[in-house]
Design an enzyme around this catalytic site. Structure first.
Site, PDB file in Angstrom:
ATOM      1  N   GLN A   1      41.725  69.619  32.982  1.00 39.60           N
ATOM      2  CA  GLN A   1      42.799  69.961  33.903  1.00 39.60           C
ATOM      3  C   GLN A   1      42.484  69.428  35.304  1.00 39.60           C
ATOM      4  OE1 GLN A   1      45.428  71.928  32.646  1.00 39.60           O
ATOM      5  NE2 GLN A   1      46.422  71.626  34.603  1.00 39.60           N
TER       6      GLN A   1
ATOM      7  N   ASP B   1      45.200  63.089  27.344  1.00 39.01           N
ATOM      8  CA  ASP B   1      46.051  62.750  28.489  1.00 39.01           C
ATOM      9  C   ASP B   1      46.353  61.251  28.591  1.00 39.01           C
ATOM     10  OD1 ASP B   1      46.917  64.849  30.228  1.00 39.01           O
ATOM     11  OD2 ASP B   1      44.847  65.198  30.863  1.00 39.01           O
TER      12      ASP B   1
ATOM     13  N   LYS C   1      50.215  75.829  27.429  1.00 42.03           N
ATOM     14  CA  LYS C   1      49.659  74.953  26.388  1.00 42.03           C
ATOM     15  C   LYS C   1      49.137  75.748  25.214  1.00 42.03           C
ATOM     16  CE  LYS C   1      47.221  72.614  29.299  1.00 42.03           C
ATOM     17  NZ  LYS C   1      46.674  71.627  30.264  1.00 42.03           N
TER      18      LYS C   1
HETATM   19  N1  LIG Z   1      44.756  66.615  33.054  1.00 40.63           N
HETATM   20  C1  LIG Z   1      45.958  67.058  33.432  1.00 40.63           C
HETATM   21  N2  LIG Z   1      47.058  66.710  32.734  1.00 40.63           N
HETATM   22  C2  LIG Z   1      48.294  67.145  33.114  1.00 40.63           C
HETATM   23  O1  LIG Z   1      49.311  66.836  32.460  1.00 40.63           O
HETATM   24  C3  LIG Z   1      48.411  68.001  34.264  1.00 40.63           C
HETATM   25  C4  LIG Z   1      47.224  68.325  34.945  1.00 40.63           C
HETATM   26  N3  LIG Z   1      46.028  67.826  34.520  1.00 40.63           N
HETATM   27  N4  LIG Z   1      47.271  69.099  36.036  1.00 40.63           N
HETATM   28  C5  LIG Z   1      48.503  69.731  36.494  1.00 40.63           C
HETATM   29  C6  LIG Z   1      49.725  68.919  36.113  1.00 40.63           C
HETATM   30  C7  LIG Z   1      50.990  69.745  36.139  1.00 40.63           C
HETATM   31  N5  LIG Z   1      51.464  69.753  34.776  1.00 40.63           N
HETATM   32  C8  LIG Z   1      52.534  70.521  34.313  1.00 40.63           C
HETATM   33  C9  LIG Z   1      53.215  70.189  33.170  1.00 40.63           C
HETATM   34  C10 LIG Z   1      54.262  70.967  32.715  1.00 40.63           C
HETATM   35  C11 LIG Z   1      54.655  72.103  33.383  1.00 40.63           C
HETATM   36  C12 LIG Z   1      55.790  72.917  32.902  1.00 40.63           C
HETATM   37  O2  LIG Z   1      55.914  73.145  31.726  1.00 40.63           O
HETATM   38  N6  LIG Z   1      56.718  73.370  33.791  1.00 40.63           N
HETATM   39  C13 LIG Z   1      57.858  74.206  33.424  1.00 40.63           C
HETATM   40  C14 LIG Z   1      58.009  75.461  34.254  1.00 40.63           C
HETATM   41  C15 LIG Z   1      56.779  76.129  34.781  1.00 40.63           C
HETATM   42  C16 LIG Z   1      57.088  77.280  35.700  1.00 40.63           C
HETATM   43  O3  LIG Z   1      58.177  77.843  35.645  1.00 40.63           O
HETATM   44  O4  LIG Z   1      56.190  77.587  36.493  1.00 40.63           O
HETATM   45  C17 LIG Z   1      59.173  73.449  33.667  1.00 40.63           C
HETATM   46  O5  LIG Z   1      59.173  72.480  34.444  1.00 40.63           O
HETATM   47  O6  LIG Z   1      60.165  73.860  33.122  1.00 40.63           O
HETATM   48  C18 LIG Z   1      53.976  72.454  34.518  1.00 40.63           C
HETATM   49  C19 LIG Z   1      52.928  71.664  34.978  1.00 40.63           C
HETATM   50  C20 LIG Z   1      50.632  69.010  34.018  1.00 40.63           C
HETATM   51  N7  LIG Z   1      49.613  68.503  34.706  1.00 40.63           N
END
Ligand SMILES: Nc1nc(=O)c2c([nH]1)NC[C@@H]1CN(c3ccc(C(=O)N[C@@H](CCC(=O)O)C(=O)O)cc3)C=[N+]21
Ligand SMILES: NC(=O)C1=CN([C@@H]2O[C@H](COP(=O)(O)OP(=O)(O)OC[C@H]3O[C@@H](n4cnc5c(N)ncnc54)[C@H](OP(=O)(O)O)[C@@H]3O)[C@@H](O)[C@H]2O)C=CC1
Ligand SMILES: [Mg+2]
Length: 295
Positions: A108, A131, A64
């Site tokens: 988070q 969010d 982020k």
């Molecule tokens: N208040 C809150 N809001 C959230 O939106 C929230 C949260 N808490 N807690 C955790 C989860 C998880 N989450 C992710 C979003 C994008 C990727 C992301 O960008 N993933 C990449 C790869 C990451 C990697 O390779 O490790 C992908 O899918 O290509 C990861 C994790 C948002 N969350």
């Protein structure tokens, strides 16, 4: 392959819906919005609150920060120890709610067990709710008040469908998972676009049969490859929200990708699918919240 003797049942390979590429397009739009606001004296700011040492959260927060830099959003992080009290967290949120430099707040998840997650999310001003998790904004989505903030993951999925020219209208959609952050708002957004929506969960009987009827499958479960490729209807659109880290470090979704890709007309990869879109939609929400502070 549908058929090995001849081309009679040949299924063309699916469209791979590239989340990274669509996220780049969204970020370019956000960067324009940030610039326009800057010209009016508003410097868009996002503050992330992280508690403890959840490794997945650390990765997300790092991503982020980089995203914000790319589009010109000022980002701040408050990293608190896992021992922080609920009262201390509420005091921090009150301070951020009152700070005019902060346009978006994201706490988070998950929070440590001794903290009441709902109480914390409810304390974030609905006008700074990056969010879209505040009950006011959840209600707005549910009764069809347009605009943002909307939960980032399902909003990102809707944008992916739009970019892939998949219109949910009249289609059978199944959302597997009913969490407040993904499944429920996902179902609401598909319904808003006139899909016939089924919501499945851990008590669903015959998940395979439910999935086999669907034209659009959204998997948001959190169990590696639980959705089998041969459940997928020929030509269905498959959106995989799941992110599961295997013992060998590999990241996989909730869908058996290779087998599902043999039947789907379009499918999202993991990684590089929904994840990057979630992050991009967070930026969209933040700049829109900043825009709303203009007189
Ligand atoms: N208040 C809150 N809001 C959230 O939106 C929230 C949260 N808490 N807690 C955790 C989860 C998880 N989450 C992710 C979003 C994008 C990727 C992301 O960008 N993933 C990449 C790869 C990451 C990697 O390779 O490790 C992908 O899918 O290509 C990861 C994790 C948002 N969350
Ligand atoms: N790509 C991204 O940007 C994001 C990805 N994620 C990922 O998405 C996945 C889901 O996240 P989240 O919604 O927070 O998870 P939750 O654990 O909050 O919810 C999981 C849902 O799946 C259901 N479920 C569990 N087991 C089964 C089963 N065997 N059959 C059918 N349904 C089942 C649960 O049902 P019940 O309600 O009955 O318990 C629940 O509704 C995770 O892998 C997470 O990492 C999450 C956020 C963002
Ligand atoms: Mg992904």
């Amino acid at each position: 392959m549908g058929d090995t003797c001849g081309m009679l049942f040949y299924t063309p390979p699916p469209m791979i819906i590239d989340g990274k590429q669509i996220a780049a397009k969204v970020k370019a739009e956000v960067a324009e919005g940030v610039k326009a606001l800057k010209a009016k004296g508003v410097h868009t700011g996002l503050t992330v609150v992280r508690v403890g040492e959840d490794p997945a959260s650390a990765i997300y927060v790092r991503g982020k920060r980089k995203d914000c830099e790319e589009v010109g959003i000022h980002s701040d992080e408050h990293h608190l120890p896992a021992t922080v009290t609920q009262a201390e967290l509420l005091a921090l949120i009150a301070k951020l709610n009152a700070d005019p430099k902060v346009h978006g707040i994201l706490v988070q998840l998950p929070l440590p067990k001794h903290v009441d997650e709902r109480a914390i999310l409810d304390a974030i001003s609905p006008a700074k709710d990056a969010d879209g998790f505040h009950p006011f904004n959840v209600g707005a989505l549910s009764i069809g008040i347009p605009g943002v903030p909307r939960p980032c993951t399902p909003a990102g999925v809707m944008r992916m469908l739009e970019e892939a020219k998949v219109d949910p209208k009249g289609k059978r959609a199944i959302v597997i998972g009913r969490s407040n952050i993904v499944g429920k708002p996902m179902a609401a957004m598909l319904l808003e676009k006139h899909a016939t929506v089924t919501i499945a969960h851990s008590r669903t009987q015959d998940l395979a049969g439910e999935v086999a009827r669907a034209d659009i499958v959204v998997a948001a479960i959190g169990k590696a490859e639980l959705v089998k490729g041969d459940w997928i209807r020929e030509g269905a659109v498959v959106i995989d929200v799941g992110m599961n880290r295997l013992a060998d470090g590999k990241l996989v979704g909730d869908v058996e990708y290779a087998a599902a890709a043999r039947r789907a007309s379009a499918i999202t990869p993991v990684p590089g699918g929904v994840g990057p879109m979630t992050r991009a939609m967070l930026l969209v929400n933040t700049v829109e919240l900043a825009r709303r502070t203009l007189p």
